[in-house]
Design a protein around this motif. Structure first.
Motif, PDB file in Angstrom:
ATOM      1  N   VAL A  33      58.106   9.889 -61.557  1.00  0.00           N
ATOM      2  CA  VAL A  33      57.437   9.422 -60.346  1.00  0.00           C
ATOM      3  C   VAL A  33      56.736  10.486 -59.765  1.00  0.00           C
ATOM      4  CG1 VAL A  33      59.644   9.747 -58.943  1.00  0.00           C
ATOM      5  CG2 VAL A  33      58.077   7.599 -58.727  1.00  0.00           C
ATOM      6  N   SER A 227      57.159   2.371 -56.556  1.00  0.00           N
ATOM      7  CA  SER A 227      55.976   2.514 -56.000  1.00  0.00           C
ATOM      8  C   SER A 227      56.117   2.038 -54.838  1.00  0.00           C
ATOM      9  CB  SER A 227      55.149   1.096 -56.569  1.00  0.00           C
ATOM     10  OG  SER A 227      55.407  -0.084 -56.415  1.00  0.00           O
ATOM     11  N   GLN A 256      53.838   8.232 -50.103  1.00  0.00           N
ATOM     12  CA  GLN A 256      53.752   7.473 -51.082  1.00  0.00           C
ATOM     13  C   GLN A 256      54.350   7.727 -52.503  1.00  0.00           C
ATOM     14  OE1 GLN A 256      49.541   6.984 -51.430  1.00  0.00           O
ATOM     15  NE2 GLN A 256      49.450   5.511 -52.840  1.00  0.00           N
ATOM     16  N   TRP A 257      54.819   6.512 -53.092  1.00  0.00           N
ATOM     17  CA  TRP A 257      55.635   6.599 -54.347  1.00  0.00           C
ATOM     18  C   TRP A 257      54.663   5.934 -55.220  1.00  0.00           C
ATOM     19  CZ3 TRP A 257      59.929   9.737 -54.835  1.00  0.00           C
ATOM     20  CH2 TRP A 257      60.536   9.712 -53.422  1.00  0.00           C
ATOM     21  N   GLY A 258      54.709   6.610 -56.716  1.00  0.00           N
ATOM     22  CA  GLY A 258      53.798   6.022 -57.565  1.00  0.00           C
ATOM     23  C   GLY A 258      53.957   6.531 -58.832  1.00  0.00           C
TER      24      GLY A 258
END
Length: 259
Positions: A33, A227, A256-258
């Motif tokens: 991630v 996300s 932010q996570w993605g």
């Protein structure tokens, strides 16, 4: 570095069927991630020109592995739009970070173990980014909930201005282990003064308003969010009682996570 404990309270259990929200990953489960953080600060002293004193943003690729007491993270090639910081971060590739996590998913401690060649500048930037990520994470309620459930998470945020943070979470969707959670964050100061860094004195807090929203998607079978993003911002005004100098700041922080 210990993280302040959280208190969760359900205000609406949501629709049936209901079940507890609990991480269900096995020890050794891994996840790729990317964590991105951005911290924007504009500052004005009295009637002087407005200054942008924002630190550079960062993008941190992570390999997460579920351990016995928490989550072990290995940093990839950390990047930044600021050339000087990007260069300073190069030796941090492969550094280790850890989250201690309790049964409700709350992070109780942050561990940083940068590679020895990592500079103090890069270490401080990484520490700031992970603190932002920790305090914008979410803890689950103790009892069973269904779609539409609402719960609050109270937590003290340590810093030069100690804050009480109240996050209202709403479970908007669930498909097996995949949960979508909307967040509404409010931060209020627990003190009337801001203790300046390096024992440089203190300023009175005249006004302080910080509020944010976001949505994250969590897979209960994986250690970290898959996300989503959370943005918190607002205005702060401080005054030096000795000189009547007024300091006004406008802040915005995004985590932010993605993939």
């Amino acid at each position: 570095m210990p993280i302040e404990a959280v208190t969760t309270t359900i205000t609406d259990p949501g629709a049936e069927p209901r079940s507890p929200l609990r991480r269900a990953y096995e020890i050794g489960t891994t996840q790729q991630v990317t964590l991105s953080t951005d911290h924007h600060i504009e500052q004005q002293i009295n009637n002087q020109a407005l200054r942008d004193i924002s630190p550079p943003g960062m993008t941190i690729p992570l390999t997460a592995q579920a351990g016995r007491e928490g989550i072990d993270l290995t940093l990839g090639n950390v990047s930044s739009p600021d050339p000087a910081l990007a260069k300073a971060l190069l030796p941090a590739d492969g550094s280790q970070v850890g989250f201690d996590v309790n049964e409700l998913g709350a992070i109780t401690a942050l561990k940083l173990n940068p590679k020895p060649a990592t500079s103090d500048t890069a270490r401080a930037a990484l520490e700031q980014s992970f603190y932002q990520a920790v305090y914008q994470s979410i803890a689950f309620p103790e009892d069973a909930v269904g779609v539409g459930a609402v719960w609050t998470v109270r937590q003290q945020v340590s810093g030069s201005v100690p804050l009480e943070q109240v996050t209202t979470a709403t479970l908007t969707a669930r498909d097996g282990n995949l949960c979508t959670i909307e967040l509404n964050v409010v931060q209020t100061p627990k003190s009337t003064v801001w203790h300046l860094p390096n024992e440089a004195g203190q300023l009175e807090i005249v006004d302080y308003l910080m509020h944010g929203t976001g949505t994250i998607t969590v897979d209960l079978g994986l250690p970290l969010p898959v996300s989503g993003s959370v943005q918190v911002g607002g205005n702060q005004t401080y005054r030096d009682p000795r000189s009547a100098v007024t300091l006004h700041q406008t802040l915005r922080t995004e985590v932010q996570w993605g993939a």
